[in-house]
Scaffold this motif. Sequence first.
Motif, PDB file in Angstrom:
ATOM      1  N   SER A   1      -5.876   6.135  -1.117  1.00  0.00           N
ATOM      2  CA  SER A   1      -4.741   5.912  -2.019  1.00  0.00           C
ATOM      3  C   SER A   1      -3.414   6.049  -1.291  1.00  0.00           C
ATOM      4  O   SER A   1      -2.465   5.306  -1.558  1.00  0.00           O
ATOM      5  N   ILE A   2      -3.335   7.007  -0.358  1.00  0.00           N
ATOM      6  CA  ILE A   2      -2.107   7.202   0.415  1.00  0.00           C
ATOM      7  C   ILE A   2      -1.848   5.986   1.301  1.00  0.00           C
ATOM      8  O   ILE A   2      -0.717   5.489   1.387  1.00  0.00           O
ATOM      9  N   PHE A   3      -2.884   5.484   1.957  1.00  0.00           N
ATOM     10  CA  PHE A   3      -2.741   4.283   2.778  1.00  0.00           C
ATOM     11  C   PHE A   3      -2.253   3.101   1.939  1.00  0.00           C
ATOM     12  O   PHE A   3      -1.433   2.302   2.389  1.00  0.00           O
ATOM     13  N   ASN A   4      -2.769   2.988   0.734  1.00  0.00           N
ATOM     14  CA  ASN A   4      -2.465   1.827  -0.108  1.00  0.00           C
ATOM     15  C   ASN A   4      -0.988   1.692  -0.462  1.00  0.00           C
ATOM     16  O   ASN A   4      -0.479   0.583  -0.598  1.00  0.00           O
ATOM     17  N   ILE A   5      -0.286   2.806  -0.602  1.00  0.00           N
ATOM     18  CA  ILE A   5       1.128   2.708  -0.989  1.00  0.00           C
ATOM     19  C   ILE A   5       2.052   2.554   0.224  1.00  0.00           C
ATOM     20  O   ILE A   5       3.258   2.351   0.074  1.00  0.00           O
ATOM     21  N   ALA A   6       1.483   2.635   1.425  1.00  0.00           N
ATOM     22  CA  ALA A   6       2.307   2.566   2.638  1.00  0.00           C
ATOM     23  C   ALA A   6       2.596   1.128   3.059  1.00  0.00           C
ATOM     24  O   ALA A   6       1.767   0.237   2.893  1.00  0.00           O
ATOM     25  N   GLU A   7       3.775   0.927   3.595  1.00  0.00           N
ATOM     26  CA  GLU A   7       4.137  -0.358   4.196  1.00  0.00           C
ATOM     27  C   GLU A   7       3.526  -0.479   5.585  1.00  0.00           C
ATOM     28  O   GLU A   7       3.078  -1.528   5.996  1.00  0.00           O
ATOM     29  N   CYS A   8       3.539   0.634   6.297  1.00  0.00           N
ATOM     30  CA  CYS A   8       2.955   0.652   7.638  1.00  0.00           C
ATOM     31  C   CYS A   8       2.512   2.058   7.985  1.00  0.00           C
ATOM     32  O   CYS A   8       2.925   3.036   7.344  1.00  0.00           O
TER      33      CYS A   8
ATOM     34  N   LEU B   1       4.240  11.475  -6.507  1.00  0.00           N
ATOM     35  CA  LEU B   1       4.941  11.954  -5.316  1.00  0.00           C
ATOM     36  C   LEU B   1       6.463  11.903  -5.464  1.00  0.00           C
ATOM     37  O   LEU B   1       7.190  12.319  -4.558  1.00  0.00           O
ATOM     38  N   LEU B   2       6.933  11.371  -6.580  1.00  0.00           N
ATOM     39  CA  LEU B   2       8.375  11.241  -6.874  1.00  0.00           C
ATOM     40  C   LEU B   2       9.061  10.287  -5.904  1.00  0.00           C
ATOM     41  O   LEU B   2      10.214  10.511  -5.488  1.00  0.00           O
ATOM     42  N   ILE B   3       8.354   9.207  -5.544  1.00  0.00           N
ATOM     43  CA  ILE B   3       8.930   8.185  -4.665  1.00  0.00           C
ATOM     44  C   ILE B   3       9.276   6.963  -5.512  1.00  0.00           C
ATOM     45  O   ILE B   3       8.391   6.384  -6.152  1.00  0.00           O
ATOM     46  N   PRO B   4      10.546   6.541  -5.557  1.00  0.00           N
ATOM     47  CA  PRO B   4      10.968   5.393  -6.377  1.00  0.00           C
ATOM     48  C   PRO B   4      10.193   4.118  -6.033  1.00  0.00           C
ATOM     49  O   PRO B   4       9.808   3.905  -4.874  1.00  0.00           O
TER      50      PRO B   4
ATOM     51  N   LYS C   1      -1.376  -0.682 -10.594  1.00  0.00           N
ATOM     52  CA  LYS C   1      -1.183   0.458 -11.491  1.00  0.00           C
ATOM     53  C   LYS C   1      -1.471   1.772 -10.778  1.00  0.00           C
ATOM     54  O   LYS C   1      -0.727   2.752 -10.927  1.00  0.00           O
ATOM     55  N   SER C   2      -2.531   1.811  -9.978  1.00  0.00           N
ATOM     56  CA  SER C   2      -2.879   3.028  -9.236  1.00  0.00           C
ATOM     57  C   SER C   2      -1.782   3.400  -8.242  1.00  0.00           C
ATOM     58  O   SER C   2      -1.434   4.573  -8.083  1.00  0.00           O
ATOM     59  N   ASP C   3      -1.233   2.382  -7.571  1.00  0.00           N
ATOM     60  CA  ASP C   3      -0.144   2.620  -6.626  1.00  0.00           C
ATOM     61  C   ASP C   3       1.078   3.196  -7.334  1.00  0.00           C
ATOM     62  O   ASP C   3       1.732   4.121  -6.847  1.00  0.00           O
ATOM     63  N   GLU C   4       1.407   2.639  -8.492  1.00  0.00           N
ATOM     64  CA  GLU C   4       2.569   3.102  -9.256  1.00  0.00           C
ATOM     65  C   GLU C   4       2.385   4.548  -9.697  1.00  0.00           C
ATOM     66  O   GLU C   4       3.327   5.348  -9.658  1.00  0.00           O
ATOM     67  N   GLU C   5       1.168   4.890 -10.104  1.00  0.00           N
ATOM     68  CA  GLU C   5       0.883   6.255 -10.551  1.00  0.00           C
ATOM     69  C   GLU C   5       1.030   7.261  -9.413  1.00  0.00           C
ATOM     70  O   GLU C   5       1.561   8.358  -9.599  1.00  0.00           O
TER      71      GLU C   5
ATOM     72  N   ILE D   1       7.391   2.684   2.159  1.00  0.00           N
ATOM     73  CA  ILE D   1       6.795   3.929   2.646  1.00  0.00           C
ATOM     74  C   ILE D   1       6.222   3.736   4.048  1.00  0.00           C
ATOM     75  O   ILE D   1       5.437   2.817   4.301  1.00  0.00           O
ATOM     76  N   VAL D   2       6.640   4.625   4.947  1.00  0.00           N
ATOM     77  CA  VAL D   2       6.105   4.684   6.305  1.00  0.00           C
ATOM     78  C   VAL D   2       5.189   5.902   6.350  1.00  0.00           C
ATOM     79  O   VAL D   2       5.600   7.010   5.991  1.00  0.00           O
ATOM     80  N   LEU D   3       3.959   5.716   6.780  1.00  0.00           N
ATOM     81  CA  LEU D   3       2.973   6.797   6.740  1.00  0.00           C
ATOM     82  C   LEU D   3       2.632   7.318   8.133  1.00  0.00           C
ATOM     83  O   LEU D   3       2.396   6.544   9.060  1.00  0.00           O
ATOM     84  N   TYR D   4       2.616   8.643   8.241  1.00  0.00           N
ATOM     85  CA  TYR D   4       2.057   9.317   9.417  1.00  0.00           C
ATOM     86  C   TYR D   4       0.863  10.118   8.911  1.00  0.00           C
ATOM     87  O   TYR D   4       1.001  10.933   7.990  1.00  0.00           O
ATOM     88  N   ALA D   5      -0.299   9.890   9.480  1.00  0.00           N
ATOM     89  CA  ALA D   5      -1.505  10.611   9.063  1.00  0.00           C
ATOM     90  C   ALA D   5      -2.124  11.290  10.268  1.00  0.00           C
ATOM     91  O   ALA D   5      -2.622  10.624  11.176  1.00  0.00           O
TER      92      ALA D   5
END
Length: 242
Positions: free
Chosen positions: A139-146, A59-62, A50-54, A67-71
């Motif tokens: 939270s940002i890490f959690n929604i990322a694939e890599c 962020l308006l990401i379907p 639920k947190s990931d979906e929120e 999701i590929v993350l650069y931090a």
Amino acid sequence: KQCLKYSKRVFVKSRIIVGEIANLYHINPQKISIITGGIDEEDFKINTIKSDEELRKKLLIPPATKIVLYAGRSVPQKRLIYLIKAALQLLADYNFAVVIAGSYTNKSYLDSVMELLNNNVYRKSFYFLGHVGQLEMSSIFNIAECVVTPSLYEPFGMVNLQAAFLGKTVITTDITGSVDVLRGYHNLMVIRSGSVEAIRVSLKEVLSTPENKDRQSFDFSQYSWMNVAKKILESKLLKKEI
């Protein structure tokens, strides 16, 4: 140089820095000890669905978009531009977004990155978040694939540990210090530095693989900040000096 010369003990985060300091400042490597960075287990936890979906909605990401993350900061040594170039080669064939979290400390470099995206048909697949607080990064890490760290120079790379702690695939370069710690991590992909093609190939492999909902994180019990602090305090040489 004078500080290092007269110090009785020098603590660094990785093997890469040992060689760098010893060669650059001509000090005895025997007085250099490696004690890695640590993870705050309270700040980095696996989110609920639920947190990931929120967050995706915010962020308006379907939902179906990977999701590929650069931090990290937008500076030349981090080579964000290599990731952008690699992603642009794949967006025609894969449904994914690139989320970029980090402060804009070098405007001219950021401008060169944005030049690649201006008027590009895939511009909306890139999300620039700017600076994100440490407590929000979990939270940002959690929604990322890599997580991709394409740096040309990275003495340690705390981002890699944080991503692995949450069971994420880590794509990083062979000159990154934290690779020493992550050697046994099953979702680690080490690529040669300075190569857009190496990033593209690794990303393609990640995007072609079905998401593993049962995430297995690396055992970081010895890398908690508490244990890292204990390693410093328990140093035999340090005890003698005290």
